[in-house]
Design a protein around this motif. Sequence first.
Motif, PDB file in Angstrom:
ATOM      1  N   LYS A   1      -9.184 -56.772   2.917  1.00 16.43           N
ATOM      2  CA  LYS A   1      -8.224 -57.438   2.028  1.00 16.43           C
ATOM      3  C   LYS A   1      -7.186 -58.192   2.834  1.00 16.43           C
ATOM      4  CE  LYS A   1      -7.355 -58.333  -2.177  1.00 16.43           C
ATOM      5  NZ  LYS A   1      -8.410 -58.961  -2.989  1.00 16.43           N
ATOM      6  N   VAL A   2      -7.111 -59.502   2.594  1.00 16.10           N
ATOM      7  CA  VAL A   2      -6.104 -60.357   3.208  1.00 16.10           C
ATOM      8  C   VAL A   2      -5.047 -60.657   2.161  1.00 16.10           C
ATOM      9  CG1 VAL A   2      -5.626 -62.548   4.352  1.00 16.10           C
ATOM     10  CG2 VAL A   2      -7.803 -61.380   4.743  1.00 16.10           C
ATOM     11  N   THR A   3      -3.784 -60.502   2.536  1.00 16.93           N
ATOM     12  CA  THR A   3      -2.686 -60.698   1.593  1.00 16.93           C
ATOM     13  C   THR A   3      -1.718 -61.732   2.115  1.00 16.93           C
ATOM     14  OG1 THR A   3      -2.844 -58.330   1.077  1.00 16.93           O
ATOM     15  CG2 THR A   3      -0.939 -59.517   0.206  1.00 16.93           C
ATOM     16  N   VAL A   4      -1.383 -62.704   1.274  1.00 19.77           N
ATOM     17  CA  VAL A   4      -0.337 -63.683   1.583  1.00 19.77           C
ATOM     18  C   VAL A   4       1.000 -63.035   1.231  1.00 19.77           C
ATOM     19  CG1 VAL A   4       0.581 -65.970   1.118  1.00 19.77           C
ATOM     20  CG2 VAL A   4      -1.900 -65.582   1.049  1.00 19.77           C
ATOM     21  N   VAL A   5       1.893 -62.961   2.219  1.00 22.99           N
ATOM     22  CA  VAL A   5       3.139 -62.228   2.037  1.00 22.99           C
ATOM     23  C   VAL A   5       4.328 -63.138   2.315  1.00 22.99           C
ATOM     24  CG1 VAL A   5       4.560 -60.329   2.909  1.00 22.99           C
ATOM     25  CG2 VAL A   5       2.102 -60.012   2.597  1.00 22.99           C
ATOM     26  N   ASN A   6       5.363 -63.014   1.488  1.00 19.22           N
ATOM     27  CA  ASN A   6       6.610 -63.750   1.688  1.00 19.22           C
ATOM     28  C   ASN A   6       7.736 -62.741   1.766  1.00 19.22           C
ATOM     29  OD1 ASN A   6       8.849 -65.409   1.695  1.00 19.22           O
ATOM     30  ND2 ASN A   6       8.489 -66.280  -0.339  1.00 19.22           N
ATOM     31  N   ASN A   7       8.257 -62.534   2.991  1.00 17.57           N
ATOM     32  CA  ASN A   7       9.325 -61.573   3.210  1.00 17.57           C
ATOM     33  C   ASN A   7      10.696 -62.233   3.285  1.00 17.57           C
ATOM     34  OD1 ASN A   7       7.678 -59.211   3.378  1.00 17.57           O
ATOM     35  ND2 ASN A   7       7.044 -59.844   5.432  1.00 17.57           N
ATOM     36  N   ASP A   8      10.773 -63.564   3.097  1.00 15.01           N
ATOM     37  CA  ASP A   8      12.044 -64.263   3.205  1.00 15.01           C
ATOM     38  C   ASP A   8      12.975 -63.921   2.049  1.00 15.01           C
ATOM     39  OD1 ASP A   8      11.121 -65.463   5.489  1.00 15.01           O
ATOM     40  OD2 ASP A   8      10.429 -67.271   4.461  1.00 15.01           O
TER      41      ASP A   8
END
Length: 342
Positions: A335-342
């Motif tokens: 599983k590849v996940t696009v993550v936005n931690n900003d």
Amino acid sequence: MKAVVYEGPNVLTYKDVADVSPKANEVKLKVRACGICGSDVHGYLGITGRRIPPVIMGHEFSGEIVELGEGVNNLKPGDRVAAYPLDFCGSCEMCAKGDVHLCLNKRAFGVLDVDGAFAEYICVPAKVCFKLKDSVSYKVGSIMEPLAVSYRAVSHAGNLTGKNVLVVGTGTIGLLALSCVKAQNPRRIFVSDLSDSRLEIAKKMGADTVINPSKENSLDVIMDNTNNKGVDAVIEAVGVSATVKQSIDSLAFGGTAVWIGISDKHIDLEMQKIVTRELNVKGTFLYGFEEFRTVVEMLNEGKLNIDPILSKEITLEELPETMAQMAAGAGDIIKVTVVNND
């Protein structure tokens, strides 16, 4: 805002797009995590007809509420939520039956021409948002959609407490099914796959016995560990003739096979084994609104272990290159996940 737009077969572009604002009864989410589904990869390749360019894909997502539309009073800015990725009318024949996933007027986010969550922000109806506890990461929150698919499959097998169960296939759906089986306290869980590295992940998620059929006889291993009876239930999550045969051969008399894999359109099947052993064969597809609610509650309560399947984390900007790599062959990445931690 930034988004990744599908512009045609094999073409994804990271670019500026118009910002979104919530309508009445909607909320605006800052997308914190969005998983890449196998159907997204197929859509990227242009082989399904289920992605109509230009469109923003992405339907496995969680986020933080940043703005409320008029009429929303059960949520507030800052709430962490997982989103049921389907807008349903609530008034058609299917919705009246409670089958909102079959809504005659449905709009699925990230599918056909409806924009999804491979973007910084998305607006969705408040009714599809489920709150996440702080203990549940956004990455885990984004896995609710495939988890609901697996939960539905496992529910078709009935009560598995104290039973012997085989899961065939260690892709996302198979491993999530394993987690759902484990939550029922079965006697023993067998997991079968051709990838040793994925079988190691299955062990981390609670498999008691792992089997690589290319190296050992699957049926022998199962019979040796079940007093020659076979397993009570099988979750088949591959969908090719060899694994379907394995699912039938592995069952005890009166056992149940749940088929969720759909790789091959046609399979070879020995009917006599099903008839003479009184086996139960059930197909399963998608999931309902209440099943989505259930898996959110189970994760909020810490009842499921799914972290081991989260293989890789990328940024939105990295998505076009990663999608091309996945289309060329994902290998052992689950599983590849696009993550936005900003």
